[in-house]
Design an enzyme around this catalytic site. Structure first.
Site, mmCIF file in Angstrom:
data_model
loop_
_atom_site.group_PDB
_atom_site.id
_atom_site.type_symbol
_atom_site.label_atom_id
_atom_site.label_comp_id
_atom_site.label_asym_id
_atom_site.label_seq_id
_atom_site.Cartn_x
_atom_site.Cartn_y
_atom_site.Cartn_z
ATOM 1 N N LYS A 149 -17.235 1.944 43.927
ATOM 2 C CA LYS A 149 -18.535 1.999 44.609
ATOM 3 C C LYS A 149 -19.672 1.803 43.613
ATOM 4 O O LYS A 149 -20.703 1.215 43.946
ATOM 5 C CB LYS A 149 -18.682 3.321 45.361
ATOM 6 C CG LYS A 149 -17.728 3.455 46.560
ATOM 7 C CD LYS A 149 -18.102 2.506 47.688
ATOM 8 C CE LYS A 149 -17.263 2.718 48.940
ATOM 9 N NZ LYS A 149 -17.593 1.748 50.004
ATOM 10 N N ARG B 119 -9.449 14.750 55.514
ATOM 11 C CA ARG B 119 -10.771 15.334 55.304
ATOM 12 C C ARG B 119 -10.840 16.737 55.897
ATOM 13 O O ARG B 119 -10.079 17.071 56.809
ATOM 14 C CB ARG B 119 -11.847 14.469 55.961
ATOM 15 C CG ARG B 119 -12.081 13.203 55.207
ATOM 16 C CD ARG B 119 -13.264 12.470 55.773
ATOM 17 N NE ARG B 119 -13.623 11.406 54.866
ATOM 18 C CZ ARG B 119 -14.333 11.579 53.756
ATOM 19 N NH1 ARG B 119 -14.787 12.780 53.427
ATOM 20 N NH2 ARG B 119 -14.588 10.579 52.972
ATOM 21 N N ALA C 275 -22.067 -0.205 51.890
ATOM 22 C CA ALA C 275 -21.847 1.221 52.082
ATOM 23 C C ALA C 275 -21.488 1.822 50.732
ATOM 24 O O ALA C 275 -20.354 1.729 50.280
ATOM 25 C CB ALA C 275 -20.710 1.437 53.070
ATOM 26 N N TYR D 77 -12.223 5.292 43.641
ATOM 27 C CA TYR D 77 -13.238 5.137 44.698
ATOM 28 C C TYR D 77 -14.635 5.136 44.074
ATOM 29 O O TYR D 77 -15.438 4.251 44.330
ATOM 30 C CB TYR D 77 -13.099 6.283 45.689
ATOM 31 C CG TYR D 77 -13.976 6.203 46.901
ATOM 32 C CD1 TYR D 77 -13.800 5.207 47.854
ATOM 33 C CD2 TYR D 77 -14.976 7.157 47.132
ATOM 34 C CE1 TYR D 77 -14.597 5.152 48.996
ATOM 35 C CE2 TYR D 77 -15.767 7.111 48.267
ATOM 36 C CZ TYR D 77 -15.580 6.108 49.192
ATOM 37 O OH TYR D 77 -16.366 6.066 50.329
ATOM 38 N N TYR E 179 -26.752 -9.611 42.149
ATOM 39 C CA TYR E 179 -27.011 -10.734 43.067
ATOM 40 C C TYR E 179 -28.456 -10.713 43.548
ATOM 41 O O TYR E 179 -29.060 -11.749 43.791
ATOM 42 C CB TYR E 179 -26.043 -10.699 44.270
ATOM 43 C CG TYR E 179 -24.808 -11.543 44.042
ATOM 44 C CD1 TYR E 179 -23.834 -11.156 43.121
ATOM 45 C CD2 TYR E 179 -24.619 -12.745 44.727
ATOM 46 C CE1 TYR E 179 -22.710 -11.934 42.900
ATOM 47 C CE2 TYR E 179 -23.494 -13.526 44.512
ATOM 48 C CZ TYR E 179 -22.540 -13.113 43.602
ATOM 49 O OH TYR E 179 -21.427 -13.889 43.380
ATOM 50 N N LYS F 208 -24.700 -15.297 50.074
ATOM 51 C CA LYS F 208 -25.522 -16.279 49.345
ATOM 52 C C LYS F 208 -25.439 -17.639 50.044
ATOM 53 O O LYS F 208 -26.443 -18.289 50.288
ATOM 54 C CB LYS F 208 -24.997 -16.362 47.900
ATOM 55 C CG LYS F 208 -25.780 -17.250 46.991
ATOM 56 C CD LYS F 208 -25.412 -16.925 45.538
ATOM 57 C CE LYS F 208 -25.586 -18.130 44.647
ATOM 58 N NZ LYS F 208 -24.398 -19.012 44.615
HETATM 59 N N1 UDP Z 1 -10.965 20.621 51.953
HETATM 60 C C1 UDP Z 1 -10.318 21.782 52.279
HETATM 61 N N2 UDP Z 1 -9.215 21.740 53.087
HETATM 62 C C2 UDP Z 1 -8.725 20.580 53.605
HETATM 63 C C3 UDP Z 1 -9.398 19.380 53.298
HETATM 64 C C4 UDP Z 1 -10.504 19.423 52.469
HETATM 65 O O1 UDP Z 1 -10.737 22.860 51.835
HETATM 66 O O2 UDP Z 1 -7.718 20.630 54.332
HETATM 67 C C5 UDP Z 1 -12.143 20.675 51.071
HETATM 68 C C6 UDP Z 1 -12.133 19.645 49.936
HETATM 69 O O3 UDP Z 1 -11.428 20.155 48.822
HETATM 70 C C7 UDP Z 1 -13.620 19.488 49.668
HETATM 71 C C8 UDP Z 1 -14.259 19.692 51.045
HETATM 72 O O4 UDP Z 1 -13.287 20.373 51.837
HETATM 73 O O5 UDP Z 1 -14.095 20.487 48.804
HETATM 74 C C9 UDP Z 1 -14.640 18.405 51.734
HETATM 75 O O6 UDP Z 1 -13.535 17.555 51.680
HETATM 76 P P1 UDP Z 1 -13.490 16.148 52.394
HETATM 77 O O7 UDP Z 1 -12.152 15.576 52.088
HETATM 78 O O8 UDP Z 1 -13.883 16.298 53.802
HETATM 79 O O9 UDP Z 1 -14.621 15.276 51.704
HETATM 80 P P2 UDP Z 1 -15.146 15.051 50.204
HETATM 81 O O10 UDP Z 1 -14.392 15.918 49.234
HETATM 82 O O11 UDP Z 1 -14.961 13.608 49.959
HETATM 83 O O12 UDP Z 1 -16.552 15.468 50.329
#
Ligand code: UDP
Length: 311
Positions: A151, A188, A116, A147, A161, A107
């Site tokens: 968000k 992940r 994001a 989270y 805003y 602003k």
């Molecule tokens: N997942 C899994 N094994 C792992 C990590 C993640 O099976 O070692 C699964 C997790 O439970 C989810 C999917 O993969 O259903 C994607 O998970 P990620 O953490 O990549 O992203 P998000 O859940 O935020 O989409």
């Protein structure tokens, strides 16, 4: 060109790719990061450049940037379920206090502001695929609530805003994205599976692996974000790849790609893990003329090469 852009979360996965994109388009880029989950190795190649500056700063504290600013991209936040479970308060603060500070800065500087947001705002969705009109199914007090609600607050205060102060704002809802510079240890699915495959360990699929995700290659994601920033559209836009796959099939793809002898083992499904997720990208196609170009086979090959180097 004489345009300056501030990118928060600059040392993170998406933030660092955004720095590269805007540098290559001729912008002056100011990267900001507190390095909680980001890593300087993602941006060290930019430090010698005259058009790049880095501020080591936590955006939940008052943010000062001297001179003019044309754009602000707010990409700072822990972003994997493991990270925000470990850092729940920081996750809430960067989405709420951090966004408020940066909106104040936008602003003051009359800068265009892009946040994001995420497919997590749809929670464990009851509508499939997810379009921007769907309001979501989020558990505010579950482990992902820190989270998801941060968000959602971020979207709400950004719209406020926009409507109250007339600030020029954009909201991108980012679906699962992968590529080089993802952290190997962020928990992940993709880095976990590739790491396990390369080390010859068992591949840990959570639940029965029938939950679905749709994985977007990072270059496509960055192009979508760039186009949204340059558009005049103030409402949320999904950016992701609609190629939906079960996590079990995804694990099998990584096993085939790496040629590992690793076997799939099954572990308990994390609480509130969404059962299905796929973006409806009608809006991005129509408004931004955008759709993903890199298919999973190509994207995974490039990503595997990156992780081989890291390991
Ligand atoms: N997942 C899994 N094994 C792992 C990590 C993640 O099976 O070692 C699964 C997790 O439970 C989810 C999917 O993969 O259903 C994607 O998970 P990620 O953490 O990549 O992203 P998000 O859940 O935020 O989409």
């Amino acid at each position: 060109m004489d345009k300056t852009i501030l990118i928060t979360g600059a040392a993170g996965f998406l933030g660092s790719h955004l720095c590269d994109k805007f540098i290559s388009e001729g912008y002056k880029v100011i990267g900001m990061d507190n390095l909680l989950t980001g890593s300087l190795t993602n941006i060290e190649h930019l430090f010698p450049l005259e058009n790049f500056k880095f501020y080591h700063h936590d955006v939940t504290k008052f943010v000062h940037v001297p001179g003019k600013l044309d754009y602000i991209l707010h990409f700072a936040s822990p972003a994997s379920p493991i990270d925000y479970l470990k850092m729940p308060i920081q996750t809430l603060k960067v989405g709420s206090l951090g966004t408020h500070n940066l909106l104040g800065l936008a602003k003051e500087k009359n800068a265009r502001f892009l946040i994001a947001s995420t497919s997590e705002i749809y929670g464990d969705p009851l509508v499939h695929p997810q379009s921007e009109e769907y309001w979501g199914n989020v558990n505010p007090i579950g482990p992902r609530g820190v989270y998801d609600e941060a968000k959602r607050f971020m979207e709400a205060i950004t719209m406020a805003y926009h409507t109250y102060h007339g600030l020029d704002t954009r909201i991108v809802r980012i679906f699962n994205t992968y590529g080089p510079r993802m952290r190997l240890d962020d928990g992940r699915a993709l880095p976990a599976f590739i790491g396990q495959a390369l080390r010859g360990e068992d591949i840990t699929v959570f639940g029965d692996g029938t939950q679905t995700r749709s994985f977007c290659y990072v270059d496509d994601q960055i192009e979508g974000i760039f186009r949204l920033l340059m558009s005049d559209y103030n409402y949320p836009v999904n950016i992701g790849n609609p190629g939906e796959i079960t996590i079990r099939e995804f694990a099998a793809e990584i096993i085939a790609l790496t040629g590992t002898s690793s076997k799939i083992i099954y572990k308990p499904l994390p609480v509130d893990d969404p059962k299905q997720r796929e973006p409806d990208i009608t809006k991005a196609k129509k408004i931004l003329g955008w759709e993903p170009k890199v298919n999973r086979a190509e994207g995974l090959k490039i990503t595997l090469e990156y992780f081989k180097k890291v390991i």
